[in-house]
Design a protein around this motif. Sequence first.
Motif, PDB file in Angstrom:
ATOM      1  N   ASN A  52      20.940  90.135 118.039  1.00  0.00           N
ATOM      2  CA  ASN A  52      21.844  90.357 116.733  1.00  0.00           C
ATOM      3  C   ASN A  52      23.061  89.641 116.426  1.00  0.00           C
ATOM      4  N   VAL A  53      23.351  89.071 117.220  1.00  0.00           N
ATOM      5  CA  VAL A  53      24.800  88.186 116.973  1.00  0.00           C
ATOM      6  C   VAL A  53      24.044  86.952 116.051  1.00  0.00           C
ATOM      7  N   ILE A  54      22.808  86.521 116.303  1.00  0.00           N
ATOM      8  CA  ILE A  54      22.107  85.203 115.818  1.00  0.00           C
ATOM      9  C   ILE A  54      21.899  85.976 114.186  1.00  0.00           C
ATOM     10  N   ARG A  55      21.444  87.040 114.133  1.00  0.00           N
ATOM     11  CA  ARG A  55      21.037  87.858 112.659  1.00  0.00           C
ATOM     12  C   ARG A  55      22.068  87.906 111.796  1.00  0.00           C
ATOM     13  N   VAL A  81      18.914  76.862 103.937  1.00  0.00           N
ATOM     14  CA  VAL A  81      18.746  76.871 105.410  1.00  0.00           C
ATOM     15  C   VAL A  81      19.020  78.254 105.863  1.00  0.00           C
ATOM     16  N   TYR A  82      19.603  79.004 105.399  1.00  0.00           N
ATOM     17  CA  TYR A  82      20.015  80.307 106.079  1.00  0.00           C
ATOM     18  C   TYR A  82      18.988  81.088 106.005  1.00  0.00           C
ATOM     19  N   PRO A  83      18.167  81.301 104.816  1.00  0.00           N
ATOM     20  CA  PRO A  83      16.954  82.168 105.166  1.00  0.00           C
ATOM     21  C   PRO A  83      15.867  81.584 105.950  1.00  0.00           C
ATOM     22  N   LEU A  84      15.861  80.251 105.949  1.00  0.00           N
ATOM     23  CA  LEU A  84      14.745  79.667 106.954  1.00  0.00           C
ATOM     24  C   LEU A  84      15.292  80.108 108.430  1.00  0.00           C
ATOM     25  N   ILE A  85      16.543  79.883 108.852  1.00  0.00           N
ATOM     26  CA  ILE A  85      16.811  80.258 110.234  1.00  0.00           C
ATOM     27  C   ILE A  85      16.881  81.622 110.792  1.00  0.00           C
ATOM     28  N   PHE A  86      16.972  82.413 109.493  1.00  0.00           N
ATOM     29  CA  PHE A  86      16.931  83.920 109.868  1.00  0.00           C
ATOM     30  C   PHE A  86      15.522  84.119 110.405  1.00  0.00           C
ATOM     31  N   PHE A 113      18.647  72.765 111.590  1.00  0.00           N
ATOM     32  CA  PHE A 113      18.772  73.331 112.861  1.00  0.00           C
ATOM     33  C   PHE A 113      17.587  73.172 113.875  1.00  0.00           C
ATOM     34  N   MET A 114      17.135  71.684 113.583  1.00  0.00           N
ATOM     35  CA  MET A 114      16.341  71.117 114.526  1.00  0.00           C
ATOM     36  C   MET A 114      17.220  70.345 115.607  1.00  0.00           C
ATOM     37  N   TYR A 115      18.598  69.860 115.178  1.00  0.00           N
ATOM     38  CA  TYR A 115      19.352  69.215 115.905  1.00  0.00           C
ATOM     39  C   TYR A 115      19.955  69.825 117.091  1.00  0.00           C
ATOM     40  N   PRO A 116      19.920  69.132 118.290  1.00  0.00           N
ATOM     41  CA  PRO A 116      20.221  69.878 119.398  1.00  0.00           C
ATOM     42  C   PRO A 116      21.612  70.586 119.497  1.00  0.00           C
ATOM     43  N   HIS A 117      22.574  70.094 118.716  1.00  0.00           N
ATOM     44  CA  HIS A 117      23.851  70.934 118.745  1.00  0.00           C
ATOM     45  C   HIS A 117      23.704  72.191 118.183  1.00  0.00           C
ATOM     46  N   PRO A 167      16.462  84.092 115.546  1.00  0.00           N
ATOM     47  CA  PRO A 167      16.472  85.184 116.682  1.00  0.00           C
ATOM     48  C   PRO A 167      15.142  85.083 117.772  1.00  0.00           C
ATOM     49  N   ARG A 168      14.039  84.463 117.192  1.00  0.00           N
ATOM     50  CA  ARG A 168      12.931  84.489 118.040  1.00  0.00           C
ATOM     51  C   ARG A 168      13.247  83.361 119.163  1.00  0.00           C
ATOM     52  N   LEU A 169      13.869  82.306 118.825  1.00  0.00           N
ATOM     53  CA  LEU A 169      14.048  81.187 119.675  1.00  0.00           C
ATOM     54  C   LEU A 169      14.953  81.708 120.674  1.00  0.00           C
ATOM     55  N   TRP A 170      16.148  82.477 120.282  1.00  0.00           N
ATOM     56  CA  TRP A 170      17.264  83.197 121.272  1.00  0.00           C
ATOM     57  C   TRP A 170      16.566  84.001 122.227  1.00  0.00           C
ATOM     58  N   SER A 171      15.737  84.776 121.653  1.00  0.00           N
ATOM     59  CA  SER A 171      15.114  85.932 122.551  1.00  0.00           C
ATOM     60  C   SER A 171      14.307  85.108 123.636  1.00  0.00           C
ATOM     61  N   VAL A 172      13.411  84.202 123.360  1.00  0.00           N
ATOM     62  CA  VAL A 172      12.527  83.758 124.374  1.00  0.00           C
ATOM     63  C   VAL A 172      13.267  82.817 125.259  1.00  0.00           C
ATOM     64  N   SER A 173      14.344  81.965 124.868  1.00  0.00           N
ATOM     65  CA  SER A 173      15.261  81.039 125.795  1.00  0.00           C
ATOM     66  C   SER A 173      16.128  82.099 126.686  1.00  0.00           C
TER      67      SER A 173
END
Length: 542
Positions: A284-287, A92-97, A268-272, A101-107
Motif C-alpha cells: 500500500n505504500v507503493i500505491r 508515468v504515474y498511471p503506468l506504474i500504478f 521506472f525501468m532504471y535500477p535506482h 505493486p505487483r513487483l513489490w509483492s513478488v519481490s
Amino acid sequence: MKDGVNGVALGVFIFFFLAVTVVGFMAARWRKAENEASLDEWGLGGRSFGTWVTWFLLGGDLYTAYTFVAVPAAIYAAGAAGFFAVPYTILVYPLIFTFLPRLWSVSHKHGYVTTSDFVRGRFGSKGLSLAVAVTGILATMPYIALQLVGIQAVLDVMGVGGGENTSWFVKDLPLLIAFAVLAAYTYSSGLRAPALIAFVKDGLIYLVILVAIIYIPIKLGGFHDIFASAQEKFAGPPGGKPTGALAPARSGQWGYATLALGSALALFMYPHSITATLSSRSRNVIRRNTTILPLYSLMLGLLALLGFMAIAAGVKVDNGQLAIPQLFENMFPDWFAGVAFAAIGIGALVPAAIMSIAAANLFTRNIYKDFLKPDATPAQETKVSKTVSLLVKVGALAFVLTMDKTVAINFQLLGGIWILQTMPALVGGLFTRWFHRWALLAGWAVGMVYGTAAAYGVASPTQAHFGGSSKEIPGLGEIGYIGLTAFVLNVVVTVVLTFVLNAVKAPAGVDETSPGDYTADAGDPGVKAQLPPATAGAPGGH
C-alpha cells in the motif's frame, strides 16, 4: 558572470553540504538492524520505509540535478521542446500504478533485491537476467555522471576551482572532495543515507522554486515580458533561421510525443527507481506514492519556466547547463544564491548515491553471485556491493573529468534508449508467463543494437556521433524518439519468436513464482517464511 569567488554563496553552500554530510553518516544508526550484513539492510534500508520516507526517497531519486540543470537548459536553448519532461512525468504515474505493486509483492515474497532477480526467477533464465543487469548498469553510469556535472556547474558559477590556467587538480579538487564525501557516507550507511538527506534536498528545492517563480518574474517585469524576450530570441535574426519556439512546431510534434511517451515507459525501468520502490515496507505504500508523486510534476513545470527567465535576464553562457546556476547568481542576493546552489548540489548527491547502490546491487546479485561465487554469504554480498558502489562512482567521475561536459545529457539519453529495452521482460513478466525467455533475449538484443546504431548516426553541432536521441521512424518518415522505435522492434521480435518457440516446444525455463505472489503484502501469512536466509531477518514487515 561575477568575477572571483562568491564568498557568501560559497559559505552557505558549504554549510548545507556539511549538514547533509553529517546526516549521511548519522543515517547508519537510523533504524539500525540486528543483522546489517545483508543487501536487504545496506541496499534496501531493511525494506522498512513508510509512505513519506518513500515519497521523499523516490522524489530525490527521480528529480535530480538533471531536472534542475538540464531541463530548463533545454528550454533556454531550444524553447518549449524541452517541456517534454513535464508530460512524461504525468504519464508515468498511471503506468506504474498498474505494475509496481505487483513487483513489490513478488519481490518481498521471494527476497528479490533487483529487477534481474525477478526476471531470473520468473523465466528461469540467468542469461536474460544478465542482459537486464548489464543494461541497468550501463544505463546508470551516464546518469550518475550527469549528477556530478550538476555539482560542477554550481562550483563553476560560484568561481570555485580557479581559472582556465589553473592546474586540473586544483580546478577539479572541489568536485573530488564532494565525490569522496558522497562515496564515504554511501559506503557507511547504504540506502538510509539518501533516504534521510532527501528530506533536506526536497525541502530546499521546493523553497528555491517557490521563491524563484515569484521573485524573478517581479524583477524581470512579469511573465509577459519574459515570454516576449524568449519569443524574440527564438525568432532569430531578421531573415535568419529560428533557433527555437515557444510551442513545438508541427514538424516536431512526433518527436515531442514519442520522446515523452518513451521517457515515461523508461523511467521506472532504471535500477535506482526500483531500488527506492523495493525499500518500502508494504504494498500500500507503493500505491499511495503513485497518487502523491505527481506533486513533483507541478514543481517540474514551474522549474522548466526558469529556462525562459534566463533568456529574459540576459544570461549568456557557452554551456547551456550553466544557464540556471548563472541565473540564480545574477538575480538572487548572494546568500539565497547559496541556498539555490545547495539545492542543486544536494539534488545531485541524493540520486547519485541511490544510483550507485542500485548498480552495485545488480552486479553483486546478478553477476557476482550468479556467475562468479554462487555460494556467497550475505556478508560477502554486502561487502562486494559496497566496493562496487565505489567503483561505479569512480567511473562516473572519470567520465566527468575526461569528457566534454556538454555531451553528458546525450549519453544519459542513450541510457534511456537502452533501459527501455528491459521493459518487455520486466513488466511483461509481471502480468504473463507467455513470453518465451529466448524470445525476450532476442528482442532485447535487437532493440539494443538498433537503438545504439541509430543513436550513433545522429550528429549535432558539437558531436559527430550520439548527438541526440531522435531520428526518422522507419516506415513513417517522421522524426521520433529512437528508444521508442527500438522498443517497438523489441516487442515485435519477442512476440513473433515466442509463437515460434512455443510451437516447437523449446524449453521455457522454470517459473519459481505463483499467481498469489503478485498480490501478497507484508503482513500476509507465510510471506517472511519463504524469504531466503539472506533476508529472513530483515524488518520488512514492521
